[in-house]
Design an enzyme around this catalytic site. Structure first.
Site, PDB file in Angstrom:
ATOM      1  N   HIS A 176       6.327  -5.142  -8.667  1.00  0.00           N
ATOM      2  CA  HIS A 176       5.404  -4.161  -8.111  1.00  0.00           C
ATOM      3  C   HIS A 176       4.849  -4.603  -6.752  1.00  0.00           C
ATOM      4  O   HIS A 176       4.007  -3.919  -6.163  1.00  0.00           O
ATOM      5  CB  HIS A 176       4.259  -3.937  -9.117  1.00  0.00           C
ATOM      6  CG  HIS A 176       3.455  -2.709  -8.908  1.00  0.00           C
ATOM      7  ND1 HIS A 176       2.089  -2.738  -8.714  1.00  0.00           N
ATOM      8  CD2 HIS A 176       3.797  -1.406  -8.848  1.00  0.00           C
ATOM      9  CE1 HIS A 176       1.626  -1.512  -8.572  1.00  0.00           C
ATOM     10  NE2 HIS A 176       2.644  -0.680  -8.642  1.00  0.00           N
ATOM     11  N   LYS A 178       4.225  -5.502  -2.763  1.00  0.00           N
ATOM     12  CA  LYS A 178       4.362  -4.668  -1.573  1.00  0.00           C
ATOM     13  C   LYS A 178       3.947  -5.469  -0.342  1.00  0.00           C
ATOM     14  O   LYS A 178       2.775  -5.824  -0.193  1.00  0.00           O
ATOM     15  CB  LYS A 178       3.494  -3.414  -1.693  1.00  0.00           C
ATOM     16  CG  LYS A 178       3.767  -2.575  -2.941  1.00  0.00           C
ATOM     17  CD  LYS A 178       2.663  -1.555  -3.167  1.00  0.00           C
ATOM     18  CE  LYS A 178       2.926  -0.696  -4.377  1.00  0.00           C
ATOM     19  NZ  LYS A 178       2.821  -1.438  -5.645  1.00  0.00           N
ATOM     20  N   ASP A 183       8.335 -11.658  11.913  1.00  0.00           N
ATOM     21  CA  ASP A 183       8.433 -12.918  12.653  1.00  0.00           C
ATOM     22  C   ASP A 183       7.564 -14.032  12.094  1.00  0.00           C
ATOM     23  O   ASP A 183       7.183 -14.956  12.830  1.00  0.00           O
ATOM     24  CB  ASP A 183       8.078 -12.695  14.139  1.00  0.00           C
ATOM     25  CG  ASP A 183       9.154 -11.923  14.890  1.00  0.00           C
ATOM     26  OD1 ASP A 183      10.297 -11.857  14.393  1.00  0.00           O
ATOM     27  OD2 ASP A 183       8.853 -11.379  15.968  1.00  0.00           O
ATOM     28  N   HIS A 418      -5.083   5.431  -5.042  1.00  0.00           N
ATOM     29  CA  HIS A 418      -3.967   4.515  -5.307  1.00  0.00           C
ATOM     30  C   HIS A 418      -4.307   3.083  -4.916  1.00  0.00           C
ATOM     31  O   HIS A 418      -3.523   2.167  -5.126  1.00  0.00           O
ATOM     32  CB  HIS A 418      -2.711   4.980  -4.554  1.00  0.00           C
ATOM     33  CG  HIS A 418      -1.451   4.331  -5.015  1.00  0.00           C
ATOM     34  ND1 HIS A 418      -0.817   3.331  -4.323  1.00  0.00           N
ATOM     35  CD2 HIS A 418      -0.701   4.537  -6.128  1.00  0.00           C
ATOM     36  CE1 HIS A 418       0.269   2.951  -4.978  1.00  0.00           C
ATOM     37  NE2 HIS A 418       0.355   3.653  -6.072  1.00  0.00           N
ATOM     38  N   LYS A 420      -5.886  -0.728  -4.773  1.00  0.00           N
ATOM     39  CA  LYS A 420      -6.156  -1.797  -5.732  1.00  0.00           C
ATOM     40  C   LYS A 420      -6.922  -2.889  -4.979  1.00  0.00           C
ATOM     41  O   LYS A 420      -6.334  -3.783  -4.380  1.00  0.00           O
ATOM     42  CB  LYS A 420      -4.865  -2.386  -6.299  1.00  0.00           C
ATOM     43  CG  LYS A 420      -3.882  -1.349  -6.880  1.00  0.00           C
ATOM     44  CD  LYS A 420      -2.826  -0.983  -5.886  1.00  0.00           C
ATOM     45  CE  LYS A 420      -1.681  -0.184  -6.465  1.00  0.00           C
ATOM     46  NZ  LYS A 420      -1.985   0.969  -7.238  1.00  0.00           N
ATOM     47  N   ASP A 425     -19.222  -9.909  -4.734  1.00  0.00           N
ATOM     48  CA  ASP A 425     -20.513 -10.124  -4.067  1.00  0.00           C
ATOM     49  C   ASP A 425     -20.502  -9.644  -2.608  1.00  0.00           C
ATOM     50  O   ASP A 425     -21.219 -10.182  -1.766  1.00  0.00           O
ATOM     51  CB  ASP A 425     -20.909 -11.607  -4.122  1.00  0.00           C
ATOM     52  CG  ASP A 425     -21.256 -12.059  -5.531  1.00  0.00           C
ATOM     53  OD1 ASP A 425     -21.729 -11.228  -6.315  1.00  0.00           O
ATOM     54  OD2 ASP A 425     -21.031 -13.250  -5.838  1.00  0.00           O
TER      55      ASP A 425
END
Length: 526
Positions: A176, A178, A183, A418, A420, A425
């Site tokens: 999953h 991404k 470079d 979508h 995450k 704090d």
């Protein structure tokens, strides 16, 4: 978007023919991948354009990394495009989904141009969204500077449905992660896959999402993560598993098709933004306002896919434990898919008892793109609310029909959250691919960056405070007529408080379907 075992299809009835097919497919095997040739990050990139562009900034912040939030779909595309256009040595892409749509075509065209300049391109994709697309990947891999590998592939020539049965526990566990790294000098990590809905190009569906553009030492950590997956035995070269035969002319025939994407009317906002947007100018001229701080890449070991579920030493979640243990006042979570389970509920109760205010934003039943996941969350709402946890759910009708809706924590959210992201704090942030659910924790592999930035922590926290009563529903417990409690959804509309006593913006039949699905023993797969 999510395509786990129960996400793309909820329940399929197996006919006698399907059962026979399952038995037959159990005899098929993946090809031998023992001759996999390893490659690693090109680290000698100190003289590249990006290295010199950011050199003074990095010199002023020794040992620190710089971060820039990409919480707008158009900006998220522009940042990727600018970096790919600047690439001189290498481009590494690792994605769960790469759609063959406008955004996917525009990016593929840029990657091909980079390969023509002599840039080494490595494209690593999970196989969940690639059914029937081997020819596309095989074609672009004909370029001498482009390599394509598929992680944890399905067996070609066998039904995928049957493999969900015969290879359950194997193909049901996915990569999953991404990331896009250029470079070994700049990287973009976050929640976005490559597809129209993640970059505000789909008129019917837009995901509110969040990425972070990072420079500095953390980039090399992301590169090392990529190498660990790229060289894993579960990464198969597309030419090894594809049934296609080499066609020297295929790539040349594909070039005008990819170039044509830039001529489409719907592509012009991206073409113009790449030329004229403030982000493009700031990035090209090295005046992008980076926030600086210590950072570390956190990711699951790729061996997690084939290891036992309790092999916690391979898990990303274990790496976040020190941050949780040091919480003192607030834990703010944005998680598209939220399935806490009994263990998660106890975890949040413990935080609340220690004086840490837990505040969670997730999708409502109306806004989620995977209704079956919602049933794994809804049953825990009352217990969480009783413990003092603040629960918020995305509203899909914040503005009148036909009007562009405001950004809600990571992009133009017309339909679904979508992102995450986790803020500790209001000082330390995690941004990546990890949802708070069993699938991210135990089944799939995930990737993210943890960075110390009070500036960005306060920014996201303030945004949450400003919009929590209008763009989202706050959930509350109220007494019912039978001595128990019900959940109600509260939001300000037109300056007044509006209360709903059933899941907002949903039909009776959708609520009934989710209630039925909640009876299925599938929580570990959500």
């Amino acid at each position: 978007m999510r395509h786990g075992y129960f996400a793309g299809w909820t329940v399929r009835w197996l006919t006698a023919g399907t059962i026979l097919l399952c038995i037959a497919s159990g005899c098929a095997k993946l090809p031998d991948n023992s001759a996999l040739v390893p490659t690693t990050v090109i680290s000698a990139t100190e003289q590249t354009h990006l290295a010199t562009l950011f050199a003074d900034d990095k010199k002023e912040h020794p040992g620190q990394s710089g971060f820039y939030l990409l919480d707008n779909g158009l900006d998220a595309f522009v940042a990727r495009a600018v970096l790919v256009l600047a690439a001189e040595k290498s481009i590494d892409l690792q994605y769960y989904l790469y759609h063959p749509d406008l955004v996917g075509g525009l990016l593929a065209d840029l990657l091909l141009q980079a390969a023509d300049r002599g840039v080494r391109v490595r494209l690593l994709l999970d196989d969940m969204g690639l059914e029937g697309r081997d020819i596309n990947l095989f074609t672009i891999a004909q370029h001498p500077n482009i390599s394509v590998r598929i992680f944890n592939p399905f067996i070609r020539g066998s039904s995928r449905v049957s493999q969900f049965i015969t290879r359950f526990g194997s193909v049901t566990r996915r990569m999953h992660n991404k990331s896009l790294t250029i470079d070994n000098q700049a990287t973009i990590v976050g929640g976005r896959n490559i597809g129209n809905e993640y970059f505000a190009a789909d008129p019917e569906l837009a995901f509110g999402d969040m990425d972070v553009l990072a420079i500095g030492p953390v980039v090399n950590e992301i590169s090392n993560s990529f190498d660990s997956y790229w060289n894993n035995p579960l990464s198969y070269p597309v030419e090894l598993i594809s049934s296609q035969k080499p066609d020297p002319e295929a790539l040349e025939r594909a070039r005008p098709l990819l170039d044509a994407y830039t001529k489409r009317p719907e592509a012009q906002q991206y073409v113009q933004a790449l030329k004229n947007s403030q982000l493009a100018r700031e990035l090209k001229n090295d005046v992008l306002p980076f926030s600086w701080g210590k950072a570390v890449a956190v990711y699951d070991d790729p061996e997690k896919i084939s290891a036992a579920l309790d092999a916690k030493d391979l898990h990303l979640a274990t790496q976040l434990n020190p941050l949780v243990n040091e919480l003192s006042s607030e834990f703010l979570m944005l998680s598209a898919y939220f399935v806490p389970g009994k263990e998660g509920v106890d975890f949040f109760k413990k935080l609340q008892s220690q004086g840490v205010q837990v505040r969670i934003l997730t999708n409502s039943l109306a806004s989620t793109d995977v209704a079956v996941v919602h049933c794994g969350y809804a049953k825990y709402r009352k217990e969480l609310l009783r413990a003092g946890v603040e629960l918020y759910e995305v509203a899909i009708d914040a503005l009148p029909a036909g009007k562009k809706k405001q950004q809600v924590f990571g992009g133009a959210s017309k339909a679904s959250l979508h992102a995450k992201s986790y803020i500790f704090d209001r000082q330390i942030l995690f941004i990546g691919s990890f949802n708070f659910d069993p699938r991210s924790a135990d089944q799939n592999t995930e990737l993210g960056i943890v960075f110390d930035s009070p500036e960005l922590g306060r920014k996201i926290g303030k945004r949450f405070d400003e919009r929590k009563s209008t763009n989202v529903y706050q959930l509350r417990l109220v007494p019912d007529n039978y001595g128990g409690e019900d959940v109600e959804w509260v939001r300000k509309e037109g300056g007044r408080e509006v209360v709903r006593r059933v899941e907002p913006d949903t039909s009776f039949f959708k609520r009934l379907l989710v209630s039925v699905m909640a009876l299925l023993p599938i929580e570990s797969q959500l």
